[in-house]
Design an enzyme around this catalytic site. Sequence first.
Site, short mmCIF file in Angstrom:
data_model
loop_
_atom_site.label_atom_id
_atom_site.label_comp_id
_atom_site.label_asym_id
_atom_site.label_seq_id
_atom_site.Cartn_x
_atom_site.Cartn_y
_atom_site.Cartn_z
N PHE A 140 -72.56 41.43 13.46
CA PHE A 140 -73.94 41.84 13.21
C PHE A 140 -74.70 40.59 12.79
O PHE A 140 -74.58 40.12 11.65
CB PHE A 140 -74.05 42.92 12.14
N ASP A 225 -72.57 32.11 10.28
CA ASP A 225 -73.61 33.03 9.81
C ASP A 225 -73.23 33.49 8.40
O ASP A 225 -72.46 34.43 8.22
CB ASP A 225 -73.73 34.22 10.76
N LYS A 254 -81.34 36.08 3.40
CA LYS A 254 -81.20 37.10 2.35
C LYS A 254 -81.32 36.51 0.95
O LYS A 254 -82.42 36.34 0.44
CB LYS A 254 -79.91 37.89 2.54
#
Length: 402
Positions: A140, A225, A254
């Site tokens: 994801f 990532d 984030k």
Amino acid sequence: MSTADTIAAETSVIAQTYAPLPVVLSEGRGVWVRDVEGREYLDALAGYSALNFGHSHPALLAAAEEQLHRLTLTSRAFHNDRLAGFATRLARLCGKERVLPMNTGAEAVETAIKVARKWAYTRRGMPDGRARIIVAEGNFHGRTTTIVGFSSDPAARAGFGPYDGGFDPVPFGDAAALEAAVTPTTTAVLLEPIQGEAGVLLPPHGYLAAVREICNRHGLLLLADEVQSGLGRTGHTFACESEGVVPDVYILGKALGGGVLPVSAVVADHAILGVLGVGEHGSTFGGNPLACAVGEAVVELLEPGDLQEHVRRLEPVLEEGLARLHALGIVRHRVRGLWAGIDLDPRVASGRRLCEELQHHGVLAKDTHGATIRLAPPLVVTEEELVWMMERLEAALMVVRG
């Protein structure tokens, strides 16, 4: 407005791309949030790790407030007096030379893909349009059309094509399969060190080191990532550190914005990021002064290593607490730092059902892929609060199992 009225008002005007729990939050401090009717909850999701430092962290609010009264946006058409300080400290934290600031995690992933392709054409002499990137099944990385084009999740992928291709999926955690997928046109490997959305899936020990060695041997870029796994969540600044691995490119987001605003970045050495020239990539809001002020404050919180040490100290508390709950319907659990994936016996309850019951017991968590829930409290959680969270989980499990 009441909870029901607020949800009804929202539902009438918001596109229904989420199915939130029936709670309407209005305040947050540290690991605690309060709803519109005054009930308090321990936030065990932390904005999918965007709130690693908790809600309303005083250092982050102070940085944002001070900058709000000075300058918030210039675009990259002009220099601002905050970008250099933020980029210098972030590059140093990553052990790299250059930073390309963006806004969201998906933007940062897209940026890294562009950089890897341009690097293949300008540094390796690969024919234009031929570069391929190996990715992991179950990934994801975001929801743009490029990214969902190599997703193996039908809900994310179906109905959004055509896709541009250029990606070769292999099983996550299988280094041999990854190496077998390498071809003369492979330019990079894009991986989450830990797959968060998939249920906090941990690769076998040694996998990341093996991937690093394969990339070295074949001359490939390793793109990590670390949008969810990075910036302290696993007890290290970056999850790759657990195996002593340094990727060629860090993809961050984030928590880089401290839960205050969207901030993301691609961080690498000049030999990689230098392939982009003027006008070849950009972002109106990327590197804005407000984002830089908050991002630099985030880096300052991470630099001493105290927070990472705190997470490592609490990891056994989370691990041991979950191990004791298997008799109540947990069939598997995975823990790294203050991040856990919990697989339920589907005959006991769905992940959604358990999260709804947890809400009644004062804890907010999120399900994924049916019978799995994730726990990711803010990293500032105390041992006492973590133990309380586990007690609430035990009570919720006892209710759903009947």
